[in-house]
Design a protein around this motif. Structure first.
Motif, short mmCIF file in Angstrom:
data_model
loop_
_atom_site.label_atom_id
_atom_site.label_comp_id
_atom_site.label_asym_id
_atom_site.label_seq_id
_atom_site.Cartn_x
_atom_site.Cartn_y
_atom_site.Cartn_z
N SER A 1 10.18 -1.35 -4.36
CA SER A 1 9.80 -2.75 -4.60
C SER A 1 11.02 -3.66 -4.67
O SER A 1 11.03 -4.66 -5.38
CB SER A 1 8.99 -2.84 -5.90
OG SER A 1 7.81 -2.07 -5.82
N THR A 2 12.04 -3.30 -3.91
CA THR A 2 13.25 -4.14 -3.83
C THR A 2 13.10 -5.12 -2.67
O THR A 2 12.73 -4.72 -1.57
CB THR A 2 14.50 -3.27 -3.63
OG1 THR A 2 14.60 -2.34 -4.71
CG2 THR A 2 15.75 -4.13 -3.59
N GLU B 1 0.82 -1.21 0.00
CA GLU B 1 0.00 0.00 0.00
C GLU B 1 0.85 1.27 0.00
O GLU B 1 0.36 2.35 -0.29
CB GLU B 1 -0.94 0.01 1.21
CG GLU B 1 -1.98 -1.12 1.19
CD GLU B 1 -2.82 -1.15 2.45
OE1 GLU B 1 -2.82 -0.14 3.19
OE2 GLU B 1 -3.47 -2.18 2.70
N MET B 2 2.14 1.13 0.35
CA MET B 2 3.02 2.30 0.44
C MET B 2 4.25 2.13 -0.45
O MET B 2 5.33 2.63 -0.14
CB MET B 2 3.42 2.51 1.91
CG MET B 2 2.23 2.58 2.84
SD MET B 2 2.64 2.86 4.56
CE MET B 2 2.99 4.63 4.53
N LYS B 3 4.09 1.43 -1.56
CA LYS B 3 5.25 1.09 -2.40
C LYS B 3 5.90 2.31 -3.02
O LYS B 3 7.08 2.26 -3.39
CB LYS B 3 4.87 0.07 -3.46
CG LYS B 3 3.88 0.53 -4.49
CD LYS B 3 3.64 -0.54 -5.57
CE LYS B 3 2.98 -1.77 -5.00
NZ LYS B 3 2.62 -2.75 -6.06
N PRO C 1 -4.83 10.29 11.56
CA PRO C 1 -3.44 9.85 11.75
C PRO C 1 -3.00 8.80 10.75
O PRO C 1 -1.83 8.41 10.76
CB PRO C 1 -3.46 9.29 13.17
CG PRO C 1 -4.84 8.78 13.34
CD PRO C 1 -5.75 9.69 12.54
N THR C 2 -3.90 8.32 9.90
CA THR C 2 -3.53 7.32 8.88
C THR C 2 -3.98 7.80 7.50
O THR C 2 -4.76 7.13 6.83
CB THR C 2 -4.15 5.95 9.21
OG1 THR C 2 -5.58 6.11 9.33
CG2 THR C 2 -3.60 5.38 10.49
N PRO C 3 -3.52 8.97 7.07
CA PRO C 3 -4.01 9.52 5.79
C PRO C 3 -3.45 8.77 4.59
O PRO C 3 -2.32 8.28 4.61
CB PRO C 3 -3.48 10.96 5.83
CG PRO C 3 -2.22 10.87 6.63
CD PRO C 3 -2.51 9.85 7.70
N LYS C 4 -4.27 8.70 3.55
CA LYS C 4 -3.78 8.22 2.27
C LYS C 4 -3.02 9.37 1.61
O LYS C 4 -3.28 10.55 1.91
CB LYS C 4 -4.96 7.79 1.40
CG LYS C 4 -5.74 6.62 1.99
CD LYS C 4 -6.97 6.32 1.16
CE LYS C 4 -7.77 5.18 1.81
NZ LYS C 4 -9.03 4.89 1.09
N PRO C 5 -2.05 9.06 0.74
CA PRO C 5 -1.27 10.14 0.10
C PRO C 5 -2.13 11.24 -0.50
O PRO C 5 -1.82 12.43 -0.38
CB PRO C 5 -0.46 9.39 -0.95
CG PRO C 5 -0.27 8.03 -0.38
CD PRO C 5 -1.56 7.72 0.34
#
Length: 314
Positions: free
Chosen positions: A57-58, A50-52, A236-240
């Motif tokens: 992606s390594t 969800e936060m790639k 406190p958990t916002p999406k970008p």
């Protein structure tokens, strides 16, 4: 040493234990023998991809951010710690590194001495959610006995710290939680508790100075009906995308949407350590062994636990 890693994004089935070399210590680092690691939603958000954009992606990737343990070695420039010190802290880059291993090497600036009155599991539970709770208070500004605050999803790790810190400021707190957690919400400082299994908080007529959505399920659109004309909604958990859109929306409304990000620092750890000295309670509702790490994540990802979930090394 043993470490928990994953080779691709996915659910808990991608987690695997491998053998890898014990990390070497750079001049500004300390090597820590891990005694406990706490579990945070951030861990599985990264693992699920969800936060790639931030994590990349390594692979392989490690997991776990905050930990407690005993210092095994110190770098040449480290003067404030010595071998044998009991400490807690965080890894430097939580998007790429992880604490769920027998040893970690981290900068000494990301480590703090463990208070003697709490155990390793409790200490490992402090940094991420504790820093978020302190940052929330800072975002709220002036808080006093007239401040009316609603916390939705109030008895996880974040809420546990936030309730107690707010109570120190004598705020009037309404906590939304499950039936089994009502007593904990009261013990930690809530003046009014709402059992979400029996009552929909959105159906009440009352409004608040601040609405804090720790569950991530309410959202700003719904929260607006519970907010006073110049109230804050803290996410406190916002999406970008919310980080960007909230800035522009706030230019045109009195009901502000605060997309909050936080990181552990010496300043907010000082606040938390002082709170521990003054009786801050840290509830760890379930503890797993390292060999049960996959099960620990399966349990935590179901939610609805009280306080924190942790992995302990024997």
């Amino acid at each position: 040493m043993k470490a928990l890693v994953y080779q691709k994004f996915g659910d808990t089935n991608v987690l695997q234990t491998i053998e890898e070399p014990k990390p070497s210590v750079q001049s500004n680092q300390v090597l820590i023998k891990i005694k406990a690691v706490s579990i945070n939603p951030l861990d599985w958000k990264i693992r699920k991809g969800e936060m790639k954009l931030m994590s990349g992606s390594t692979f392989p990737k490690h997991t776990g951010v905050d930990f407690a343990g005993i210092i095994e070695d110190t770098g040449a420039s480290v003067t404030n710690f010595k071998k044998g010190d009991e400490v807690f802290g965080v890894v430097k880059n939580n998007m790429k590194e992880g604490a769920l291993a027998e040893y970690v090497a981290v900068p000494s600036t990301l480590v703090w001495k463990k208070p003697i009155q709490i155990n390793f599991v409790q200490a490992a539970s402090i940094p991420i959610v504790g820093a978020a709770a302190v940052t929330t208070l800072q975002k709220m500004g002036s808080i006093n006995a007239q401040s009316e605050i609603l916390i939705n999803g109030a008895t996880g790790g974040f809420g546990m710290f936030l309730l107690q810190l707010l109570k120190q400021k004598q705020a009037k707190i309404t906590a939304v939680t499950s039936t089994k957690a009502l007593d904990f919400a009261k013990k930690w400082g809530a003046d009014v508790v709402i059992d979400y299994t029996k009552e929909n908080v959105l159906s009440q007529k009352k409004t608040y100075d601040t609405v804090i959505d720790l569950s991530g399920k309410m959202g700003y659109i719904n929260a607006k009906q519970l907010m006073k004309p110049k109230a804050l909604f803290i996410n406190p958990t916002p999406k970008p995308v919310e980080i960007i859109t909230s800035f522009f929306k706030n230019l045109f409304t009195g009901k502000k949407h605060i997309a909050m990000l936080s990181n552990p620092s010496t300043d907010n750890m000082d606040v938390l350590l002082n709170a521990v000295d003054n009786g801050l309670q840290i509830e760890v509702s379930k503890i797993f062994s390292f060999v049960q790490s996959k099960e620990a994540y399966q349990y935590a990802e179901q939610g609805r636990y009280i306080g924190k979930v942790a992995v302990e090394f024997n």
